[in-house]
Design a protein around this motif. Structure first.
Motif, PDB file in Angstrom:
ATOM      1  N   GLY A 141      44.408  54.528  67.036  1.00 55.67           N
ATOM      2  CA  GLY A 141      44.873  54.158  65.482  1.00 55.67           C
ATOM      3  C   GLY A 141      44.082  54.853  64.657  1.00 55.67           C
ATOM      4  O   GLY A 141      44.432  55.124  63.377  1.00 55.67           O
ATOM      5  N   GLY A 142      42.578  55.259  64.561  1.00 55.13           N
ATOM      6  CA  GLY A 142      41.992  55.980  63.847  1.00 55.13           C
ATOM      7  C   GLY A 142      40.608  55.280  63.532  1.00 55.13           C
ATOM      8  O   GLY A 142      40.210  54.403  64.186  1.00 55.13           O
ATOM      9  N   SER A 151      35.740  49.766  64.461  1.00 56.87           N
ATOM     10  CA  SER A 151      34.924  49.744  65.449  1.00 56.87           C
ATOM     11  C   SER A 151      34.409  51.115  65.911  1.00 56.87           C
ATOM     12  O   SER A 151      33.356  51.339  66.373  1.00 56.87           O
ATOM     13  CB  SER A 151      35.416  49.412  66.892  1.00 56.87           C
ATOM     14  N   LEU A 152      35.127  52.255  65.727  1.00 52.19           N
ATOM     15  CA  LEU A 152      34.958  53.520  65.779  1.00 52.19           C
ATOM     16  C   LEU A 152      33.748  53.854  64.565  1.00 52.19           C
ATOM     17  O   LEU A 152      32.524  54.577  65.136  1.00 52.19           O
ATOM     18  CB  LEU A 152      35.690  54.619  65.696  1.00 52.19           C
ATOM     19  N   SER A 161      36.464  55.128  73.552  1.00 50.83           N
ATOM     20  CA  SER A 161      36.216  55.836  72.528  1.00 50.83           C
ATOM     21  C   SER A 161      37.536  57.013  72.633  1.00 50.83           C
ATOM     22  O   SER A 161      38.139  57.213  71.512  1.00 50.83           O
ATOM     23  CB  SER A 161      34.961  56.438  72.280  1.00 50.83           C
ATOM     24  N   ASP A 197      29.126  45.818  81.857  1.00 54.83           N
ATOM     25  CA  ASP A 197      28.042  46.155  82.518  1.00 54.83           C
ATOM     26  C   ASP A 197      26.831  45.902  81.535  1.00 54.83           C
ATOM     27  O   ASP A 197      25.766  45.206  82.035  1.00 54.83           O
ATOM     28  CB  ASP A 197      27.763  47.682  83.084  1.00 54.83           C
ATOM     29  N   GLU A 237      30.385  48.905  70.907  1.00 61.38           N
ATOM     30  CA  GLU A 237      30.778  47.952  71.205  1.00 61.38           C
ATOM     31  C   GLU A 237      29.977  46.775  72.119  1.00 61.38           C
ATOM     32  O   GLU A 237      30.256  45.508  71.967  1.00 61.38           O
ATOM     33  CB  GLU A 237      32.309  48.211  72.042  1.00 61.38           C
TER      34      GLU A 237
HETATM   35  C1  LIG Z   1      43.275  51.851  74.099  1.00 60.91           C
HETATM   36  C2  LIG Z   1      42.195  51.565  72.775  1.00 60.91           C
HETATM   37  C3  LIG Z   1      42.434  52.031  71.622  1.00 60.91           C
HETATM   38  C4  LIG Z   1      41.831  51.773  70.539  1.00 60.91           C
HETATM   39  N1  LIG Z   1      41.727  52.128  69.261  1.00 60.91           N
HETATM   40  C5  LIG Z   1      40.725  52.127  68.131  1.00 60.91           C
HETATM   41  C6  LIG Z   1      41.123  52.795  66.784  1.00 60.91           C
HETATM   42  O1  LIG Z   1      41.975  53.325  66.448  1.00 60.91           O
HETATM   43  N2  LIG Z   1      40.242  52.592  66.221  1.00 60.91           N
HETATM   44  C7  LIG Z   1      38.947  51.998  66.346  1.00 60.91           C
HETATM   45  O2  LIG Z   1      37.953  51.969  65.509  1.00 60.91           O
HETATM   46  N3  LIG Z   1      38.505  51.438  67.501  1.00 60.91           N
HETATM   47  C8  LIG Z   1      39.470  51.452  68.498  1.00 60.91           C
HETATM   48  N4  LIG Z   1      39.449  51.064  69.763  1.00 60.91           N
HETATM   49  C9  LIG Z   1      38.284  50.282  70.062  1.00 60.91           C
HETATM   50  C10 LIG Z   1      37.229  51.439  70.165  1.00 60.91           C
HETATM   51  O3  LIG Z   1      37.606  52.458  71.076  1.00 60.91           O
HETATM   52  C11 LIG Z   1      35.894  51.045  70.968  1.00 60.91           C
HETATM   53  O4  LIG Z   1      35.463  49.757  70.349  1.00 60.91           O
HETATM   54  C12 LIG Z   1      34.710  51.989  70.742  1.00 60.91           C
HETATM   55  O5  LIG Z   1      35.379  53.187  71.197  1.00 60.91           O
HETATM   56  C13 LIG Z   1      33.758  51.757  71.661  1.00 60.91           C
HETATM   57  O6  LIG Z   1      32.540  52.762  71.776  1.00 60.91           O
HETATM   58  P1  LIG Z   1      31.477  52.768  72.721  1.00 60.91           P
HETATM   59  O7  LIG Z   1      30.769  54.116  72.490  1.00 60.91           O
HETATM   60  O8  LIG Z   1      30.691  51.823  72.240  1.00 60.91           O
HETATM   61  O9  LIG Z   1      32.080  52.556  74.205  1.00 60.91           O
HETATM   62  P2  LIG Z   1      33.124  53.280  74.928  1.00 60.91           P
HETATM   63  O10 LIG Z   1      33.670  54.147  74.207  1.00 60.91           O
HETATM   64  O11 LIG Z   1      33.921  52.383  75.653  1.00 60.91           O
HETATM   65  O12 LIG Z   1      31.894  54.062  75.800  1.00 60.91           O
HETATM   66  C14 LIG Z   1      31.090  53.081  76.956  1.00 60.91           C
HETATM   67  C15 LIG Z   1      30.453  54.313  77.886  1.00 60.91           C
HETATM   68  O13 LIG Z   1      29.698  53.439  78.880  1.00 60.91           O
HETATM   69  C16 LIG Z   1      29.970  53.981  80.079  1.00 60.91           C
HETATM   70  N5  LIG Z   1      29.278  53.073  80.848  1.00 60.91           N
HETATM   71  C17 LIG Z   1      29.722  51.857  80.939  1.00 60.91           C
HETATM   72  N6  LIG Z   1      28.987  51.215  82.221  1.00 60.91           N
HETATM   73  C18 LIG Z   1      28.155  51.977  82.478  1.00 60.91           C
HETATM   74  C19 LIG Z   1      26.812  51.911  83.392  1.00 60.91           C
HETATM   75  N7  LIG Z   1      26.817  50.630  84.314  1.00 60.91           N
HETATM   76  N8  LIG Z   1      26.297  53.060  83.778  1.00 60.91           N
HETATM   77  C20 LIG Z   1      26.564  54.133  82.960  1.00 60.91           C
HETATM   78  N9  LIG Z   1      27.508  54.087  82.109  1.00 60.91           N
HETATM   79  C21 LIG Z   1      28.330  53.041  81.694  1.00 60.91           C
HETATM   80  C22 LIG Z   1      31.338  54.322  80.165  1.00 60.91           C
HETATM   81  O14 LIG Z   1      31.658  54.994  81.191  1.00 60.91           O
HETATM   82  C23 LIG Z   1      31.662  54.996  78.984  1.00 60.91           C
HETATM   83  O15 LIG Z   1      31.115  56.228  78.871  1.00 60.91           O
HETATM   84  C24 LIG Z   1      40.363  51.118  70.846  1.00 60.91           C
HETATM   85  C25 LIG Z   1      40.195  50.636  72.191  1.00 60.91           C
HETATM   86  C26 LIG Z   1      41.215  50.798  73.073  1.00 60.91           C
HETATM   87  C27 LIG Z   1      40.816  50.494  74.610  1.00 60.91           C
END
Ligand SMILES: Cc1cc2nc3c(=O)[nH]c(=O)nc-3n(C[C@H](O)[C@H](O)[C@H](O)COP(=O)(O)OP(=O)(O)OC[C@H]3O[C@@H](n4cnc5c(N)ncnc54)[C@H](O)[C@@H]3O)c2cc1C
Length: 499
Positions: A50-51, A375-376, A45, A211, A359
């Motif tokens: 991109g936004g 996705s955000l 995140s 994980d 995600e």
């Molecule tokens: C470089 C990049 C650019 C992106 N740009 C965009 C964009 O512009 N717009 C958009 O909508 N999406 C974008 N995405 C996708 C988007 O960022 C992700 O899909 C979204 O942020 C996922 O959020 P989340 O909270 O589900 O997971 P994440 O933000 O990945 O957070 C997962 C968390 O879980 C923790 N974790 C994992 N395993 C464990 C464990 N076993 N024990 C404890 N903690 C654990 C990690 O440390 C982390 O804190 C981008 C992704 C990347 C990689």
């Protein structure tokens, strides 16, 4: 090992989905414990450039946003999930603004909206140019850190779910000092993000090792759509750099074009939308160009590159590249997982007591492919629904659990098995990447079986990753068609939709 816990949900992961779950629970008057593998800010995140998409701009509507999301999903996006995403999304954005998120604005003070590939209207909100994710995570992390109902434990890696009968009753985690703790909880919310680090070339941070999928699968929860992986078409191709720095889609939105080794644009012949075609179309074309000598992004005509894309410009500078002078070497990189832990529209998995948001989850909203910047938004919208549903049923009682000894966790030998993980990443990229076939998947399956046999029980992180890779291969073999993020060279057409 100690057993600890009061009757409050444990949220695993501190990306946007985990942070929002904690905040929303607190806003409903409910306490939670947020644990995260590294620091609070270490997540995909925080890297999102991109936004975030939301139908708030002039001439836009949730129905138009829904239509674009459905089109990207290639026939499999779940209509009700899409409706919820696009109708509840604008309210989540307004809430973020009220919480202090500073989205970029036009000179007249109104929110400004960018246009991205496969969106029919300009609807992408940015914060700090291409630092959207970092700004949002900072805003929420500050609120969550100071909230009396939220306890945060950083450097706490969840390694297993605790089951009590047929329900999830807590987690086992390895703490900063290597000790193992069991945290009992009436509900566990997985917000662990993606699986990119199973691939040799990925944009995902080092914490994205799948994980949550391994935990849920071993805990008896259903996973779905694992074969649908999105490869970002334009990650910088720099040998030995992991994660691969992303050159945001917005750069193409601003006019950059893709060229092959002869300097010719290769997308115009494939799709009328050329560089703004859906990601899977662009990723396949870049993969083909890459294999025949290379692919480059030519952003030399993009005006004010450094001001509009400061994060990308900084990475390029670190690697000696100047976007106003150089064409930028690019290759597809594993970027986003559309599938995951199967949930209902309020984040409940098929296993009682286990929830999933962001995600790691699969609400079906993306179908076979995700629309950029959705996705955000998905993280916010469905985390909000999960937190509200959790709070609604919050006459919680901790389920008593025993303190069984998880000695294999404390004695992890993963560091000694980097070779197994390297081989895993190699085979996933080569054989389960942008394009797959029965032959490549069978080959990958064989290698993964060998890796599983070679990984000792104490290498539990490595074993988890092998397990997740095996699940992806099995799903990819089952789907005998080409659709969205799943390209089968031996089944190049779509089947009639049955899902
Ligand atoms: C470089 C990049 C650019 C992106 N740009 C965009 C964009 O512009 N717009 C958009 O909508 N999406 C974008 N995405 C996708 C988007 O960022 C992700 O899909 C979204 O942020 C996922 O959020 P989340 O909270 O589900 O997971 P994440 O933000 O990945 O957070 C997962 C968390 O879980 C923790 N974790 C994992 N395993 C464990 C464990 N076993 N024990 C404890 N903690 C654990 C990690 O440390 C982390 O804190 C981008 C992704 C990347 C990689």
């Amino acid at each position: 090992m100690s057993v600890a816990g009061t009757a409050r949900p444990v949220i695993v992961g501190s990306g946007l989905a985990g942070l929002w779950t904690a905040w929303r629970l607190a806003a409903e008057g409910c306490a939670s414990l947020l644990v995260t593998k590294r620091s609070l800010a270490d997540s995909a995140s925080a890297w999102a450039q991109g936004g975030i998409a939301a139908a708030l701009g002039p001439g836009d509507s949730p129905a138009l946003h829904a239509a674009d999301t459905q089109a990207a999903g290639d026939g499999l996006a779940a209509p009700e999930a899409v409706r919820i995403l696009t109708t509840e999304g604008p309210e989540r954005i307004r809430q973020l603004v009220a919480l202090g998120a500073r989205f970029d604005r036009a000179p007249d003070g109104r929110l400004s909206f960018g246009l991205e590939a496969a969106h029919s209207r300009p609807r992408i909100l940015h914060a700090g140019g291409d630092r959207t994710g970092a700004m949002l995570v900072r805003c929420l992390a500050r609120i969550v850190s100071n909230h009396p109902l939220i306890e945060i434990r950083e450097q706490t890696e969840v390694a297993d779910l605790v089951l009590a009968g047929d329900r999830v009753a807590g987690v086992v985690a390895v703490q900063r000092d290597g000790s193992v703790v069991t945290l009992s909880a009436p509900a566990v919310v997985l917000a662990t993000g993606g699986v990119g680090q199973l691939y040799a070339v990925t944009t995902n941070p080092l914490v994205a090792t799948g994980d949550g999928w391994a935990l849920a699968h071993r805990g008896g929860a259903a996973l779905r759509d694992l074969e649908f992986l999105q490869f970002h078409p334009t990650a910088l191709k720099l040998s030995g750099v992991n994660p691969a720095p992303l050159v945001s889609e917005a750069v193409r939105g601003a006019g950059a074009v893709l060229v092959d080794r002869r300097g010719e644009r290769f997308l115009r012949d494939l799709d009328p939308r050329a560089e703004l075609a859906p990601r899977h179309v662009v990723a396949r074309a870049v993969a083909v160009a890459d294999q025949s000598g290379g692919a480059w992004l030519d952003a030399r005509r993009v005006r004010a590159f450094a001001e509009r894309f400061p994060a990308v410009a900084a990475v390029l500078e670190r690697h000696g590249l100047d976007p106003t002078r150089d064409v930028l070497p690019v290759a597809p990189a594993m970027h986003y997982a559309m599938g995951g832990v199967a949930t209902d529209l309020a984040g409940r998995s098929t296993r009682q007591g286990l929830w999933a948001v962001g995600e790691v989850a699969c609400t079906g909203v993306h179908g076979a492919n995700r629309l950029a910047s959705n996705s955000l938004l998905e993280g916010l919208v469905f985390a909000d629904r999960a937190a509200r549903a959790l709070a609604g049923g919050s006459r919680w009682q901790g389920v008593p659990i025993s303190g069984a000894a998880w000695t294999r966790l404390a004695g992890s030998v993963d560091e000694a098995h980097g070779d197994l993980r390297r081989e895993l990443r190699r085979v996933m990229t080569a054989d389960v990447g942008v394009e797959r076939s029965e032959a490549s998947l069978v080959r990958a399956g064989r290698v993964l079986d060998e890796l599983a046999a070679a990984a000792p029980r104490e290498a539990w992180r490595t074993r988890n990753q092998i397990l997740v890779a095996q699940l992806i291969v099995a799903a990819a073999r089952r789907r005998r068609e080409t659709r969205g993020g799943h390209v089968r060279l031996d089944y190049p057409r779509r089947r009639r939709v049955t899902a």
